[in-house]
Write a protein that holds these residues in place. Sequence first.
Motif, PDB file in Angstrom:
ATOM      1  N   ASP A 149       0.845  -1.206   0.000  1.00 30.81           N
ATOM      2  CA  ASP A 149       0.000   0.000   0.000  1.00 30.81           C
ATOM      3  C   ASP A 149       0.875   1.250   0.000  1.00 30.81           C
ATOM      4  O   ASP A 149       1.656   1.468   0.922  1.00 30.81           O
ATOM      5  CB  ASP A 149      -0.885  -0.008   1.259  1.00 30.81           C
ATOM      6  CG  ASP A 149      -1.844   1.177   1.292  1.00 30.81           C
ATOM      7  OD1 ASP A 149      -2.955   1.045   0.753  1.00 30.81           O
ATOM      8  OD2 ASP A 149      -1.473   2.238   1.835  1.00 30.81           O
TER       9      ASP A 149
ATOM     10  N   SER B   9     -10.883   6.189   0.282  1.00 33.11           N
ATOM     11  CA  SER B   9     -10.198   6.165   1.559  1.00 33.11           C
ATOM     12  C   SER B   9     -10.723   7.341   2.373  1.00 33.11           C
ATOM     13  O   SER B   9     -10.954   8.427   1.818  1.00 33.11           O
ATOM     14  CB  SER B   9      -8.685   6.282   1.339  1.00 33.11           C
ATOM     15  OG  SER B   9      -8.037   6.349   2.591  1.00 33.11           O
TER      16      SER B   9
ATOM     17  N   LEU C 174      -1.979  -0.317  14.069  1.00 33.71           N
ATOM     18  CA  LEU C 174      -1.240  -0.365  15.347  1.00 33.71           C
ATOM     19  C   LEU C 174      -1.297   1.001  16.038  1.00 33.71           C
ATOM     20  O   LEU C 174      -0.557   1.245  16.997  1.00 33.71           O
ATOM     21  CB  LEU C 174       0.222  -0.760  15.098  1.00 33.71           C
ATOM     22  CG  LEU C 174       0.427  -1.964  14.167  1.00 33.71           C
ATOM     23  CD1 LEU C 174       1.912  -2.225  13.919  1.00 33.71           C
ATOM     24  CD2 LEU C 174      -0.246  -3.215  14.735  1.00 33.71           C
TER      25      LEU C 174
ATOM     26  N   LEU D  45      -3.343  -3.040   7.408  1.00 36.77           N
ATOM     27  CA  LEU D  45      -2.194  -2.595   6.591  1.00 36.77           C
ATOM     28  C   LEU D  45      -1.052  -2.167   7.508  1.00 36.77           C
ATOM     29  O   LEU D  45      -0.719  -0.975   7.576  1.00 36.77           O
ATOM     30  CB  LEU D  45      -2.613  -1.396   5.723  1.00 36.77           C
ATOM     31  CG  LEU D  45      -3.739  -1.605   4.718  1.00 36.77           C
ATOM     32  CD1 LEU D  45      -4.258  -0.264   4.187  1.00 36.77           C
ATOM     33  CD2 LEU D  45      -3.268  -2.486   3.569  1.00 36.77           C
TER      34      LEU D  45
ATOM     35  N   LYS E  84       2.583  -1.250   8.949  1.00 39.10           N
ATOM     36  CA  LYS E  84       3.832  -0.746   8.350  1.00 39.10           C
ATOM     37  C   LYS E  84       4.969  -0.955   9.343  1.00 39.10           C
ATOM     38  O   LYS E  84       4.842  -0.655  10.534  1.00 39.10           O
ATOM     39  CB  LYS E  84       3.687   0.745   8.046  1.00 39.10           C
ATOM     40  CG  LYS E  84       4.987   1.448   7.647  1.00 39.10           C
ATOM     41  CD  LYS E  84       5.640   2.191   8.812  1.00 39.10           C
ATOM     42  CE  LYS E  84       6.980   2.800   8.449  1.00 39.10           C
ATOM     43  NZ  LYS E  84       7.680   3.324   9.652  1.00 39.10           N
ATOM     44  N   SER E  85       6.092  -1.471   8.864  1.00 38.61           N
ATOM     45  CA  SER E  85       7.330  -1.430   9.635  1.00 38.61           C
ATOM     46  C   SER E  85       8.493  -1.444   8.654  1.00 38.61           C
ATOM     47  O   SER E  85       8.414  -2.096   7.616  1.00 38.61           O
ATOM     48  CB  SER E  85       7.461  -2.634  10.574  1.00 38.61           C
ATOM     49  OG  SER E  85       8.726  -2.566  11.212  1.00 38.61           O
TER      50      SER E  85
ATOM     51  N   ARG F 194       9.963  -6.938  12.783  1.00 43.85           N
ATOM     52  CA  ARG F 194       8.568  -6.518  13.000  1.00 43.85           C
ATOM     53  C   ARG F 194       7.688  -6.853  11.802  1.00 43.85           C
ATOM     54  O   ARG F 194       6.524  -7.219  11.965  1.00 43.85           O
ATOM     55  CB  ARG F 194       8.506  -5.021  13.282  1.00 43.85           C
ATOM     56  CG  ARG F 194       9.027  -4.650  14.659  1.00 43.85           C
ATOM     57  CD  ARG F 194       9.082  -3.149  14.780  1.00 43.85           C
ATOM     58  NE  ARG F 194       9.409  -2.699  16.114  1.00 43.85           N
ATOM     59  CZ  ARG F 194       9.565  -1.412  16.427  1.00 43.85           C
ATOM     60  NH1 ARG F 194       9.436  -0.485  15.484  1.00 43.85           N
ATOM     61  NH2 ARG F 194       9.858  -1.065  17.657  1.00 43.85           N
TER      62      ARG F 194
HETATM   63  N1  LIG Z   1      -5.460   6.193   3.697  1.00 43.50           N
HETATM   64  C1  LIG Z   1      -4.896   6.970   4.579  1.00 43.50           C
HETATM   65  O1  LIG Z   1      -5.287   8.141   4.774  1.00 43.50           O
HETATM   66  C2  LIG Z   1      -3.743   6.443   5.354  1.00 43.50           C
HETATM   67  C3  LIG Z   1      -3.226   7.169   6.447  1.00 43.50           C
HETATM   68  C4  LIG Z   1      -2.169   6.624   7.169  1.00 43.50           C
HETATM   69  C5  LIG Z   1      -1.675   5.373   6.808  1.00 43.50           C
HETATM   70  N2  LIG Z   1      -2.166   4.686   5.731  1.00 43.50           N
HETATM   71  C6  LIG Z   1      -1.637   3.362   5.298  1.00 43.50           C
HETATM   72  O2  LIG Z   1      -1.735   2.463   6.407  1.00 43.50           O
HETATM   73  C7  LIG Z   1      -0.426   1.972   6.730  1.00 43.50           C
HETATM   74  C8  LIG Z   1      -0.287   1.726   8.217  1.00 43.50           C
HETATM   75  O3  LIG Z   1      -0.457   2.915   8.959  1.00 43.50           O
HETATM   76  P1  LIG Z   1       0.754   3.644   9.709  1.00 43.50           P
HETATM   77  O4  LIG Z   1       2.006   3.383   8.974  1.00 43.50           O
HETATM   78  O5  LIG Z   1       0.343   5.040   9.950  1.00 43.50           O
HETATM   79  O6  LIG Z   1       0.769   2.980  11.138  1.00 43.50           O
HETATM   80  P2  LIG Z   1       0.867   1.502  11.797  1.00 43.50           P
HETATM   81  O7  LIG Z   1       1.150   0.468  10.796  1.00 43.50           O
HETATM   82  O8  LIG Z   1      -0.327   1.399  12.668  1.00 43.50           O
HETATM   83  O9  LIG Z   1       2.110   1.722  12.750  1.00 43.50           O
HETATM   84  C9  LIG Z   1       3.376   1.932  12.271  1.00 43.50           C
HETATM   85  C10 LIG Z   1       4.287   2.258  13.448  1.00 43.50           C
HETATM   86  O10 LIG Z   1       4.364   1.138  14.338  1.00 43.50           O
HETATM   87  C11 LIG Z   1       5.715   0.643  14.377  1.00 43.50           C
HETATM   88  N3  LIG Z   1       5.598  -0.833  14.369  1.00 43.50           N
HETATM   89  C12 LIG Z   1       5.231  -1.623  13.343  1.00 43.50           C
HETATM   90  N4  LIG Z   1       5.170  -2.915  13.717  1.00 43.50           N
HETATM   91  C13 LIG Z   1       5.508  -2.942  15.013  1.00 43.50           C
HETATM   92  C14 LIG Z   1       5.619  -3.995  15.949  1.00 43.50           C
HETATM   93  N5  LIG Z   1       5.353  -5.256  15.626  1.00 43.50           N
HETATM   94  N6  LIG Z   1       5.984  -3.685  17.221  1.00 43.50           N
HETATM   95  C15 LIG Z   1       6.238  -2.391  17.571  1.00 43.50           C
HETATM   96  N7  LIG Z   1       6.134  -1.353  16.728  1.00 43.50           N
HETATM   97  C16 LIG Z   1       5.768  -1.625  15.448  1.00 43.50           C
HETATM   98  C17 LIG Z   1       6.400   1.213  13.167  1.00 43.50           C
HETATM   99  O11 LIG Z   1       7.771   1.435  13.415  1.00 43.50           O
HETATM  100  P3  LIG Z   1       8.967   0.866  12.487  1.00 43.50           P
HETATM  101  O12 LIG Z   1       8.622   1.147  11.049  1.00 43.50           O
HETATM  102  O13 LIG Z   1      10.149   1.652  12.972  1.00 43.50           O
HETATM  103  O14 LIG Z   1       9.062  -0.598  12.795  1.00 43.50           O
HETATM  104  C18 LIG Z   1       5.681   2.556  12.995  1.00 43.50           C
HETATM  105  O15 LIG Z   1       6.197   3.547  13.871  1.00 43.50           O
HETATM  106  C19 LIG Z   1       0.480   3.090   6.217  1.00 43.50           C
HETATM  107  O16 LIG Z   1       1.828   2.732   6.175  1.00 43.50           O
HETATM  108  C20 LIG Z   1      -0.162   3.430   4.903  1.00 43.50           C
HETATM  109  O17 LIG Z   1       0.177   2.480   3.913  1.00 43.50           O
HETATM  110  C21 LIG Z   1      -3.197   5.219   5.007  1.00 43.50           C
END
Ligand SMILES: NC(=O)c1ccc[n+]([C@@H]2O[C@H](COP(=O)([O-])OP(=O)(O)OC[C@H]3O[C@@H](n4cnc5c(N)ncnc54)[C@H](OP(=O)(O)O)[C@@H]3O)[C@@H](O)[C@H]2O)c1
Length: 287
Positions: free
Chosen positions: A49, A150, A201, A241, A243-244, A249
């Motif tokens: 994504d 979205s 997360l 979805l 992200k890491s 992770r």
């Molecule tokens: N449509 C929209 O408006 C929108 C908005 C925001 C996001 N998104 C999509 O959704 C995806 C996910 O959202 P997000 O990236 O904001 O947040 P997320 O996946 O909820 O959290 C990511 C954060 O958690 C950490 N992390 C990941 N796995 C972990 C684990 N197992 N243990 C501890 N910490 C962990 C990551 O750090 P590290 O990377 O340092 O491991 C990062 O700081 C995005 O990447 C994007 O593709 C879409």
Amino acid sequence: MEFKNINTMRKLNNGVKIPCVGYGTFRTPEDVAERAVADAIEVGYRHIDTAAVYGNEEAVGRGIKDAGINRKELFITSKLWNTERGYASTKKALQDSLDRLGLDYLDLYLIHWPANEKQFSADAKRLNAETWRAMEEMYHEGKIRAIGLSNFMPHHVAELMETAEIKPMVDQIEVHPGWPHTEEIKKLQAMDLLVEAWAPLGGQGSSVLENETLQQIAARHHKSVAQVCLRWVLQQGVLPLPKSVHVSRMQQNTDFFDFELTPDEMKQISALRDLGGQCADPDEVDY
Ligand SMILES: NC(=O)c1ccc[n+]([C@@H]2O[C@H](COP(=O)([O-])OP(=O)(O)OC[C@H]3O[C@@H](n4cnc5c(N)ncnc54)[C@H](OP(=O)(O)O)[C@@H]3O)[C@@H](O)[C@H]2O)c1
């Protein structure tokens, strides 16, 4: 349905298959994204994504190439940024994303945010309808295998459906403990949209992973809090979805198919509030 692993396929309302977990790339800088995406594919993710506004589509595209996987085995999503809404600019924006990614089609293209009345008054509805008309045409032309939304709440979807010819296949919204969107998920699913969870997360900097209730539930199942969050999302029929940029992770975030949260645990998690995250109201945002 039974989910066996991150690549158990779900079916969109147009019959296209989508792996039940996707790999997120928000805030993954351009100089990290190539390696991170190649690693994620190596770990086993087949669903990636990204979005034009993340500024990393070129690196994501290189990561996809580096991984050396047949394009047909991958499911790639990108999103139309808010400045590109409208019929002609939507068409150009898709081509720009394809060029940056080095791909000739996308599996899924989403309108990143609805135009809202706060910014566009009565014009919001027309703008969303025009953007969608371009999406429908590009879908018919075969440049995108599925089209969706979205950050559209059920009332935005209902409004779009007044003029749409094609029903959106997906809606990607913010879903995590503390910001569960439980009722909205049910309504969107009743409209036959597949709901995807962004920030499952809690996103960077939230307190979700430190929450005590979640830690207790995780300990009970010998899992991490991240795995509990992903399981809670999945058990609602929603597609997470995570992200890491760290391989350990990335791996951990694929390993949540060997336990089940009880109905009580599901309720307990859904009742949590105020754990941070963006918690953005699409009708109130200024972008
Ligand atoms: N449509 C929209 O408006 C929108 C908005 C925001 C996001 N998104 C999509 O959704 C995806 C996910 O959202 P997000 O990236 O904001 O947040 P997320 O996946 O909820 O959290 C990511 C954060 O958690 C950490 N992390 C990941 N796995 C972990 C684990 N197992 N243990 C501890 N910490 C962990 C990551 O750090 P590290 O990377 O340092 O491991 C990062 O700081 C995005 O990447 C994007 O593709 C879409």
